[in-house]
Design an enzyme around this catalytic site. Structure first.
Site, PDB file in Angstrom:
ATOM      1  N   TYR A   1       0.841  -1.208   0.000  1.00 55.10           N
ATOM      2  CA  TYR A   1       0.000   0.000   0.000  1.00 55.10           C
ATOM      3  C   TYR A   1       0.867   1.245   0.000  1.00 55.10           C
ATOM      4  O   TYR A   1       1.825   1.336   0.769  1.00 55.10           O
ATOM      5  CB  TYR A   1      -0.905   0.019   1.241  1.00 55.10           C
ATOM      6  CG  TYR A   1      -2.355  -0.032   0.846  1.00 55.10           C
ATOM      7  CD1 TYR A   1      -2.960   1.061   0.228  1.00 55.10           C
ATOM      8  CD2 TYR A   1      -3.114  -1.180   1.041  1.00 55.10           C
ATOM      9  CE1 TYR A   1      -4.274   1.006  -0.179  1.00 55.10           C
ATOM     10  CE2 TYR A   1      -4.431  -1.240   0.636  1.00 55.10           C
ATOM     11  CZ  TYR A   1      -5.013  -0.142   0.028  1.00 55.10           C
ATOM     12  OH  TYR A   1      -6.303  -0.190  -0.384  1.00 55.10           O
TER      13      TYR A   1
ATOM     14  N   GLU B   1      -0.462   4.840  -0.416  1.00 54.26           N
ATOM     15  CA  GLU B   1      -1.255   6.075  -0.577  1.00 54.26           C
ATOM     16  C   GLU B   1      -0.366   7.303  -0.455  1.00 54.26           C
ATOM     17  O   GLU B   1       0.471   7.390   0.449  1.00 54.26           O
ATOM     18  CB  GLU B   1      -2.358   6.131   0.471  1.00 54.26           C
ATOM     19  CG  GLU B   1      -3.514   5.207   0.129  1.00 54.26           C
ATOM     20  CD  GLU B   1      -4.618   5.255   1.175  1.00 54.26           C
ATOM     21  OE1 GLU B   1      -4.337   5.643   2.315  1.00 54.26           O
ATOM     22  OE2 GLU B   1      -5.750   4.901   0.831  1.00 54.26           O
TER      23      GLU B   1
ATOM     24  N   ASP C   1      -7.154  13.620 -24.681  1.00 52.56           N
ATOM     25  CA  ASP C   1      -7.238  12.223 -24.251  1.00 52.56           C
ATOM     26  C   ASP C   1      -6.617  11.378 -25.360  1.00 52.56           C
ATOM     27  O   ASP C   1      -7.241  11.113 -26.381  1.00 52.56           O
ATOM     28  CB  ASP C   1      -8.702  11.844 -24.006  1.00 52.56           C
ATOM     29  CG  ASP C   1      -8.857  10.386 -23.580  1.00 52.56           C
ATOM     30  OD1 ASP C   1      -7.867   9.631 -23.644  1.00 52.56           O
ATOM     31  OD2 ASP C   1      -9.981  10.010 -23.187  1.00 52.56           O
TER      32      ASP C   1
ATOM     33  N   THR D   1      -4.490   6.127 -21.438  1.00 55.64           N
ATOM     34  CA  THR D   1      -4.303   4.776 -20.926  1.00 55.64           C
ATOM     35  C   THR D   1      -2.881   4.376 -21.285  1.00 55.64           C
ATOM     36  O   THR D   1      -2.228   5.009 -22.117  1.00 55.64           O
ATOM     37  CB  THR D   1      -5.270   3.770 -21.569  1.00 55.64           C
ATOM     38  OG1 THR D   1      -5.105   3.818 -22.988  1.00 55.64           O
ATOM     39  CG2 THR D   1      -6.722   4.073 -21.226  1.00 55.64           C
TER      40      THR D   1
ATOM     41  N   LYS E   1      -2.890   0.585 -24.656  1.00 60.03           N
ATOM     42  CA  LYS E   1      -3.327   0.481 -26.056  1.00 60.03           C
ATOM     43  C   LYS E   1      -2.090   0.539 -26.956  1.00 60.03           C
ATOM     44  O   LYS E   1      -1.234  -0.328 -26.834  1.00 60.03           O
ATOM     45  CB  LYS E   1      -4.382   1.545 -26.328  1.00 60.03           C
ATOM     46  CG  LYS E   1      -5.624   1.319 -25.430  1.00 60.03           C
ATOM     47  CD  LYS E   1      -6.735   2.331 -25.579  1.00 60.03           C
ATOM     48  CE  LYS E   1      -7.838   2.037 -24.572  1.00 60.03           C
ATOM     49  NZ  LYS E   1      -8.919   3.052 -24.581  1.00 60.03           N
TER      50      LYS E   1
ATOM     51  N   ARG F   1      -2.421  -2.562 -18.137  1.00 62.93           N
ATOM     52  CA  ARG F   1      -3.678  -1.814 -18.003  1.00 62.93           C
ATOM     53  C   ARG F   1      -3.467  -0.750 -16.932  1.00 62.93           C
ATOM     54  O   ARG F   1      -3.206  -1.077 -15.771  1.00 62.93           O
ATOM     55  CB  ARG F   1      -4.818  -2.723 -17.560  1.00 62.93           C
ATOM     56  CG  ARG F   1      -5.123  -3.855 -18.486  1.00 62.93           C
ATOM     57  CD  ARG F   1      -6.519  -4.360 -18.258  1.00 62.93           C
ATOM     58  NE  ARG F   1      -7.438  -3.513 -18.990  1.00 62.93           N
ATOM     59  CZ  ARG F   1      -7.671  -3.617 -20.291  1.00 62.93           C
ATOM     60  NH1 ARG F   1      -7.037  -4.522 -21.002  1.00 62.93           N
ATOM     61  NH2 ARG F   1      -8.518  -2.815 -20.889  1.00 62.93           N
TER      62      ARG F   1
HETATM   63  C1  PLP Z   1      -9.907   3.423 -23.750  1.00 66.00           C
HETATM   64  C2  PLP Z   1     -10.240   4.841 -23.566  1.00 66.00           C
HETATM   65  C3  PLP Z   1     -10.536   5.370 -22.306  1.00 66.00           C
HETATM   66  C4  PLP Z   1     -10.828   4.549 -21.090  1.00 66.00           C
HETATM   67  O1  PLP Z   1      -9.964   3.634 -20.704  1.00 66.00           O
HETATM   68  P1  PLP Z   1     -10.338   2.472 -19.677  1.00 66.00           P
HETATM   69  O2  PLP Z   1      -8.996   2.047 -19.249  1.00 66.00           O
HETATM   70  O3  PLP Z   1     -11.094   1.456 -20.473  1.00 66.00           O
HETATM   71  O4  PLP Z   1     -11.153   3.048 -18.577  1.00 66.00           O
HETATM   72  C5  PLP Z   1     -10.719   6.742 -22.200  1.00 66.00           C
HETATM   73  N1  PLP Z   1     -10.627   7.534 -23.268  1.00 66.00           N
HETATM   74  C6  PLP Z   1     -10.379   7.050 -24.492  1.00 66.00           C
HETATM   75  C7  PLP Z   1     -10.306   7.982 -25.645  1.00 66.00           C
HETATM   76  C8  PLP Z   1     -10.189   5.689 -24.684  1.00 66.00           C
HETATM   77  O5  PLP Z   1      -9.968   5.228 -25.912  1.00 66.00           O
END
Ligand code: PLP
Length: 422
Positions: free
Chosen positions: A57, A59, A203, A229, A232, A238
């Site tokens: 942990y 925090e 994003d 994220t 991807k 993740r």
């Molecule tokens: C995948 C994605 C997210 C969210 O990601 P999670 O890990 O699934 O919560 C947010 N914004 C965009 C543009 C995404 O493609």
């Protein structure tokens, strides 16, 4: 044993779960994985993810924790932060968000109040749920205004973004999405955000690996806040990060902890550091450009076979195929393709006349097949398989789908993947 790292202890302790994990490793090995948000991480990332760091942990932030015993977690998080700053060229990075959706929530918490107006891309046009879509908390707790794409060419309509921004004066503007096959003009978004005094959040969840590898223009210097994220195109575990300029750093950190989360997932933090280490190497640039080259080659091969692509093609890792002219819905097409060893997802296309649960399109991404080592010369074959599977779906030809799955498996056998060994 097929899974790598091997899982003999798990196999002895819990054969049911072990067997399912082994089967998943085989499944990921045998299929052409074209889900645009997925990838194969390296064995080094897998090992960090499965480490004892999950026991701890932590925090707080490095040097300011609420529990003792952070002698080793602090330098791990410091490394992740420093590598993020160096790979993306940002002033500040927070590597603690549990995933992309909580990262975006933290941006709301940092820079808006419930009820405030926010501007994001509509989900059916290619935006993400967390950009203010109605069923999301972000759409329920904020006054979300949404932009889309132009009907003529399926491209983001910056005139509409500007008009909506002037009319509604949002606190936050989100640029980015989940099904945008074209380059995002962050500089143009920044100009709009400046004019209406909004915080611009880029994003880059989908394109982070392309940005890191120089295959997509960076939002750095345009967006004050960048969420992403890590799993991807960036090819990490993740997880997620929020990056920002120095002025917005404090608010970002406060929003993630204590605003939204408790203890960070230290095993994920370590794996993010490992993935960022990989992304800083010269061959990652090659990888990122390879993803785009594969997507362009696949787009060309599909166009030759008479498929309609939203916006007519791609600039990045992603293709959105409108199947209307093929007289099949996205869902039956995706199911048939899966049976043929080709894994992707059904997806709405802009102005989709069909329902979200059975929309008109499929979405294709090339990050995972590029990791696997497939090149542009393999893309006509993938297009042929897609074409044949969709024709077979129309006539309910299960045998033809099975034949394609065999061909897929045979070709892929020559391309080993991390996470699996024969
Ligand atoms: C995948 C994605 C997210 C969210 O990601 P999670 O890990 O699934 O919560 C947010 N914004 C965009 C543009 C995404 O493609």
């Amino acid at each position: 044993m097929t899974h790598q790292p091997a899982i003999p202890t798990l196999t002895a302790a819990d054969p049911q779960i072990a067997e399912l994990i082994e089967a998943e490793a085989t499944r990921q090995h045998d299929k052409v994985r074209l889900i645009a948000s997925e990838n194969y991480v390296s064995q080094a990332v897998l090992e960090a993810t499965g480490s004892v760091l999950t026991n701890k942990y932590s925090e707080g932030y490095s040097g300011k924790r609420y529990y003792e015993g952070q002698q080793l977690v602090d330098p791990i998080e410091d490394l992740a932060v420093e590598r993020a700053k160096s790979v993306f060229g940002v002033e500040h990075a927070n590597v603690q968000p549990y995933s992309g959706s909580p990262a975006n929530l933290a941006a709301y918490l940092a820079f808006a109040e419930p009820g405030d107006t926010v501007l994001g891309m509509a989900l059916p046009a290619g935006g993400h749920l967390t950009h203010g879509w109605s069923v999301s908390a972000t759409g329920k707790w904020f006054n979300a205004v949404r932009y889309g794409v132009r009907k003529e060419d399926g491209r983001l309509d910056l005139d509409e973004v500007r008009d909506l921004a002037r009319q509604h004066r949002p606190k936050l503007i989100f640029a980015g999405g989940t099904a945008i096959p074209r380059t995002i003009d962050f500089a143009a978004f920044a100009e709009i955000a400046r004019e209406v005094d909004a915080v611009l959040v880029a994003d880059i969840a989908h394109i982070a690996g392309l940005v890191a590898g120089g295959a997509h223009p960076s939002p750095v210097g345009h967006a004050q806040v960048i969420t992403t994220t890590t799993h991807k195109t960036l090819r990490g575990p993740r997880g997620a990060m929020i990056m920002s300029d120095a002025d917005h750093a404090k608010a970002v950190d406060k929003a993630v902890f204590p605003g939204l989360q408790g203890g960070p997932h230290n095993h994920t933090t370590a794996a993010i550091a490992v993935a960022l280490g990989e992304a800083s190497k010269p061959d990652f640039r090659e990888y990122a450009h390879g993803i785009v080259a594969n997507a362009k080659a696949l787009a060309e091969a599909l166009l030759e076979r008479g498929f309609d692509l939203v916006s007519g093609g791609t600039d990045n890792h992603l293709l959105l195929v409108d199947l209307t002219s093929k007289h099949i819905g996205g869902k039956p097409a995706a199911k048939a393709l899966d049976a043929a060893g080709i894994e992707l997802n059904y997806n709405t296309v802009p102005f989709d006349p069909r329902k979200p649960f059975d929309p008109s399109g499929i979405r294709i991404g090339t990050a995972a097949v590029t990791t696997r080592g497939l090149k542009p010369q393999h893309q006509p074959k993938i297009a042929e398989w897609i074409d044949r599977a969709i024709s077979a779906a129309a006539t309910d030809d299960a045998k033809a789908l099975h034949t394609i799955a065999g061909e897929v498996k045979e070709l892929l056998a020559a391309y080993p993947v991390p996470g699996y060994r024969d």
